[in-house]
Enzyme design. Sequence first.
Site, PDB file in Angstrom:
ATOM      1  N   GLU A 165       0.850  -1.190   0.000  1.00 19.88           N
ATOM      2  CA  GLU A 165       0.000   0.000   0.000  1.00 19.88           C
ATOM      3  C   GLU A 165       0.880   1.232   0.000  1.00 19.88           C
ATOM      4  OE1 GLU A 165      -3.781  -1.796   2.541  1.00 19.88           O
ATOM      5  OE2 GLU A 165      -2.417  -0.375   3.478  1.00 19.88           O
ATOM      6  N   ASP A 187      -5.764   9.420  10.492  1.00 25.41           N
ATOM      7  CA  ASP A 187      -4.468   8.889  10.899  1.00 25.41           C
ATOM      8  C   ASP A 187      -4.013   9.419  12.247  1.00 25.41           C
ATOM      9  OD1 ASP A 187      -3.468   7.146   8.728  1.00 25.41           O
ATOM     10  OD2 ASP A 187      -3.833   8.928   7.508  1.00 25.41           O
ATOM     11  N   TYR A 216     -10.734  -4.288   3.452  1.00 23.23           N
ATOM     12  CA  TYR A 216      -9.738  -3.911   4.454  1.00 23.23           C
ATOM     13  C   TYR A 216     -10.472  -3.667   5.764  1.00 23.23           C
ATOM     14  CZ  TYR A 216      -5.832  -1.232   6.504  1.00 23.23           C
ATOM     15  OH  TYR A 216      -4.818  -0.770   7.293  1.00 23.23           O
TER      16      TYR A 216
END
Lengths: 414, 261
Positions: free
Chosen positions: B49, B60, B174
């Site tokens: 990735e 994040d 995912y």
Amino acid sequence: MTTNTSVPAGVWFGRRDPDARGYFGAFGGRFVPETLVAPIEALEKEYLRARQDDGFAAELSRLLTHYVGRATPLWDARRLRQHCGGARILLKREDLTHTGAHKINNALGQALLAQRMGKKRIVAETGAGQHGVASATVCALLGLECVVYMGAEDMARQALNVFRMRLLGAEVRCVEAGAKTLKDAINEAMRDWVARPEDTHYLLGSALGPHPYPLMVREFQSVIGREAKAQCLEQIGRLPDAVIACVGGGSNAIGIFDAFIDEPKVRLIGIEAGGEAITPGRHAARFAGGSAGVLQGTRTFVLQDSHGNIELTHSVSAGLDYAAVGPEHAWLHDRGRAEYHHVSDDEALQAFRTLARTEGILPALESSHAIAYVMTVARGLGKDAVLLVNLSGRGDKDVQTVEKRLQEQANVAD
Amino acid sequence: MSRIDAAFRDLRREGRTGLVTYVTAGDPDLERSREILLRLARGGADLIEVGVPFSDPLADGPVIQRATERAIAAGSTLVKVLGMVSDVRPLIDAPIVIFSYANPILRMGLDEFVNRARQAGVDGVLTLDVPPEESEQFRAALSKARIDTIFLLSPTTSAARIRRASALGSGFLYGISRLGVTGVRDDVADSARELAERVRQETGMPLALGFGFSRPEHIRAVAAFADAAVVGSALVSVIAEHGQSPGLLDEVERYVRWLKS
């Protein structure tokens, strides 16, 4: 002017919804990380239920009347008019609410909603500190835990509000990322919410972010325009020619515009922060230097570079120092229903001083932008024109900033 | 069959748990980032990735935020990241997935992005802040170029939305095995197993689990319930720690080999 206590929910809510996916034309939507989709869907569902509940409207109305002090006055600013020459200037005195700015209208609404959802913990972001103070206040009132994220830069320039929030029992967390201002505080509040969606409500303070926030915040702020419209008709027997408000995220502006959007003869004018100059990093005028993009959950006008990174912004007023604007403003701009202009830091400071001396009112530096615009156009519009200005907050928090700027100017003059 | 489909088919056939590695492209700079990708492949990463740095990475945690800041300061942009992928593509067998926020892609223009990604040999695209409900245009453009659209699932994702993500997405799913932003944690959470079991009830699509893994025992633990484990923040921390050292590339490769041990 009657009080709000008998107004049924249907009059307040659900008159101008975005589409089912939260879009106002091409703007809005819900661009969020997967973890937030479920809590936001739950929030939307509960909000749509609450706003049809007369009990919810009655409780909100009771608090707005007896706790916030609504309705706020509409003040005919005769000495400011004399000073400018020309148009009559009516000031909607949101600065006279409990806590000193319009932010409390939305904070109360969302906190009641959080309570309905069984949430015990509130997170909020703040720029100028007014939304943080409003959130801390309603959390104290309702017995909720409150965490406020605030950029380090804003904590320095709005130190008084940081102290107020702490006195009210809120925890203020300093954000050191990015430019250390409002945008960075929103990122951090969202990160907090992603980690604890079950027990936490994110009390977003402006008409931005993912659907349903832009709708919900506008509807909680729409009381401003509703009151102002009725007061205008009562005091001068007609609608104003233009409604003017400063635009950061855009909640005070959309709140006062809302009642006039379907009155085509009334011009709607939003004033952005022109900062030092309209060059990258030195202003926050999204409609002057921005383009369509996605930031913090919504598609709207954004200040960005050619690679899609968000540009730094500058304004003397922390509350306008933000790189994006609420999606409904982007839509009003797009269809030409509202117009957007910008005024500089210096013009806003001048307006701050002028209003203080002509009317005995210290406006927030954010609201000073709207006053500054009025001062430039009042004469040209002539004495028959009526301008309605949202005086969204009081300037006590800005006194130190203004003093420092005046000293700098004096030093330059020496 | 796409390169991603083939990779997961092989993993299942061989009975192995795949290792998915994430790095922020351009950290510490584009030149070394390129070399890092080659070392990840050599160390045995089964899928790579490549994170596009964005100024406001709100999903994040601090580790990837700092990496993003370093990458932007070093001049990393979406155009250059795609250039780098194009450069390494002939040298790497593993599928390459672009990991991005929506705005850099929209700024480039969706069609322009897809065109460049196709030419660069990108196999899949995961856009962190574009959930299935906002993905129609992305999917239409990507599928025309035969690039997989990959969706995230989280512990808060309902069964109905798991089905939607598997119906609308392709390649793999995912799974974010915990709440919160990216970052290293000490153990494999029960929530990872619960999510995997819920996903298995809805779809047979390959599942990679991530968020917080850093050690070989994490990867082994994931083997029981998913096709692959994702290591991101821990790898980015290795890069941060050795970013200024001549041993950077060896450290990266050593770390990946250790994860697979």
